[in-house]
Design an enzyme around this catalytic site. Sequence first.
Site, PDB file in Angstrom:
ATOM      1  N   ARG A   1       0.867  -1.160   0.000  1.00 20.34           N
ATOM      2  CA  ARG A   1       0.000   0.000   0.000  1.00 20.34           C
ATOM      3  C   ARG A   1       0.914   1.223   0.000  1.00 20.34           C
ATOM      4  NH1 ARG A   1      -3.433  -2.591  -1.610  1.00 20.34           N
ATOM      5  NH2 ARG A   1      -5.508  -3.026  -0.788  1.00 20.34           N
TER       6      ARG A   1
ATOM      7  N   GLU B   1      -3.481   7.508  -4.931  1.00 21.99           N
ATOM      8  CA  GLU B   1      -3.783   7.029  -6.287  1.00 21.99           C
ATOM      9  C   GLU B   1      -5.045   7.697  -6.822  1.00 21.99           C
ATOM     10  OE1 GLU B   1      -3.991   2.758  -5.919  1.00 21.99           O
ATOM     11  OE2 GLU B   1      -2.041   2.734  -4.913  1.00 21.99           O
TER      12      GLU B   1
ATOM     13  N   HIS C   1      -1.233   0.407  -9.914  1.00 24.41           N
ATOM     14  CA  HIS C   1      -1.861  -0.537  -8.993  1.00 24.41           C
ATOM     15  C   HIS C   1      -2.371  -1.754  -9.766  1.00 24.41           C
ATOM     16  CE1 HIS C   1      -3.937  -0.910  -4.824  1.00 24.41           C
ATOM     17  NE2 HIS C   1      -3.636  -2.082  -5.312  1.00 24.41           N
TER      18      HIS C   1
END
Lengths: 316, 332
Positions: free
Chosen positions: A234, A263, A282
């Site tokens: 993360r 993000e 991601h």
Amino acid sequence: MESIAVLMTKPIYSYLQAELEKRFKVLKLWEAQDGSRFLEDHNQIIRAVVSDGGTGLSPELMAALPKLEIVSSFSVGMDKIDLGKCKEKGIRVSNTPDVLTDDVADLAIGLTLAVLRKLPASDRYVRSGMWKKGEFKLGTKQFSGKSVGIVGLGRIGQAIATRAEGFGCKISYHSRTPKPESSNYTYYPSVVDLAAHSDILVVACALTNETRHIINREVIDALGPRGVLVNIARGATVDEPELVSALVEGRLGGAGLDVFENEPNVPEQLIELDEKVVLAPHAGSGTEETRKGMADLVVGNLVAHFEGKELLTPVV
Amino acid sequence: MASPAADEDLPQVLLIKNPPAFAVLGEEHFTSTKFRYLKAFESSLPLHDFLAAHGGSVRAILASLSVVDASVLDLLPEVRVIATTSAGLNLLDLPECRRRGIKIANAGDVYSTDVADYAVGLLIDVLRKISASNRYVKQGFWASKGDYYPLGSKFCFQLRGKRIGIVGLGRIGYQVAKRLEAFGCSIAYNSRKAKPGVSYPFYQTVQELAAKSDALILCCGLTQQTRHLVNKEVLAALGKEGVVVNVARGGVIDEKEMVRCLVEGEIAGAGLDVFENEPEVPKELMELDNVVMSPHCAVRTRESLMEVGRLAVGNLEAFFSNEPLLSEFEDD
């Protein structure tokens, strides 16, 4: 079961939506003109929420759904869901572990090789026609035989270790407690020490209060000007501004990042660093096979719950 | 370094071209007290004239990126060893060398791990769109356009369970196999003949191998037999979901045919470190997101260049000391 209302917080994956629509009444929060109004209108019937790792279940949403029985997350990460509160309120939570372990581990190694061997920069060198003008500059970084430090030796961390061993890498790790079954890997109780003894540091731990910014300036400095940081966990496990300044100042050699603190926004300086840094959107679980597997788990957990059976992959 | 007077007595090693290792790292790392270099590339004479004038008593060649064929060997009647700093031997006329009793010392295992790492890196890059999505993010599209469409779709592939076909299970091919096994891939191969003691399934032809593979990884040398080994039939057998990774030599693939297959979607993608006519690269490839290219740099790390240069020196010193070569090439 077709009358059971399941709320999707955002469009996640068309196959998932289709599978949910086959079995449930799917309400799409993102299509509502007025989100709060929409929730008010439907809050007596919504019994389940389907969300993903980045969105989770916000406290506001939890409060707006008095009939909520289960949150089925299209992710393995649970950092955006207040698990304690869910337990308190008797709300079940499920995630998608295991199906994505391989893909995430593959990407971790792929990013490592891409940074060390400058694959995107080499590709651009050819595409831009530069090769006709001269040889690409000499690489200095190899992967085979290097020391790989893994932060978090869970399913994903272990899968990364197994792959790195195939390259003859020396494996060490940090986790909350040492793992007796991994006695052939070196355990470091301190992340700074792990970084000091690693050529490549891979972050593979869950995001919790304890691991927020676990990769801080001290760790980055210990990893050093020839070290490479890879993050497939993360974004918030890394102090992003510190990471950026370390790369800009040359205190860190390179980074391969699949996740970011905010993000899909990525610090401009990371983009300007070009070949030192490889960025992915991601994409850890980004293959069709895995996404289908994750979707099947999301649906399977909901079906199990509403049929009064054991959840397939419960978290709470 | 030996003094000028003693130098004169040292046997000579011919350098036709300046090896990359010397040019990039500095010749001082590769000198020896047992021999001195005769540098053809420093002379204004054309090679054959130079050799006619100076080649008579030369007993060794350090070959690198230079053609050594019968016409060259005719002018070097005393040569008994060629040490090379490249992994590939396709510029040496091996049958001619064998005929004249000339031993070859090659790069041994120096490059094997670097090239194997690179091959795996290219494979993962193609399957998971690492370079392409890196471009996407750096162009600001993740924020402005949303998710990069191939990710999570049938254009991105899982590695576990993939069938890898290795063309040429030599030192490099073997290291590639070992790495990919750790990802849960299954390995099969084609080589000139089956390798004893190897448990991977062997296929007599590359076409059969391709039919049973999801990805072909080319790790063989370029010889007359392997030129255009990966041709139209092989690519058709590999199929629409198949991927090719080439870290061998461009000439092992029928490049025109491969380009056509990529453009028309007859194969799913390619990772290419080598091309038929470097540094020329087919322009159609430049537009494709399912292709990852690199400028023949799988071996180009500082460590490898240093090691291979030192190995060549070590081989030459062994030769002049009448000792066995450190890395003699056995053509089996």
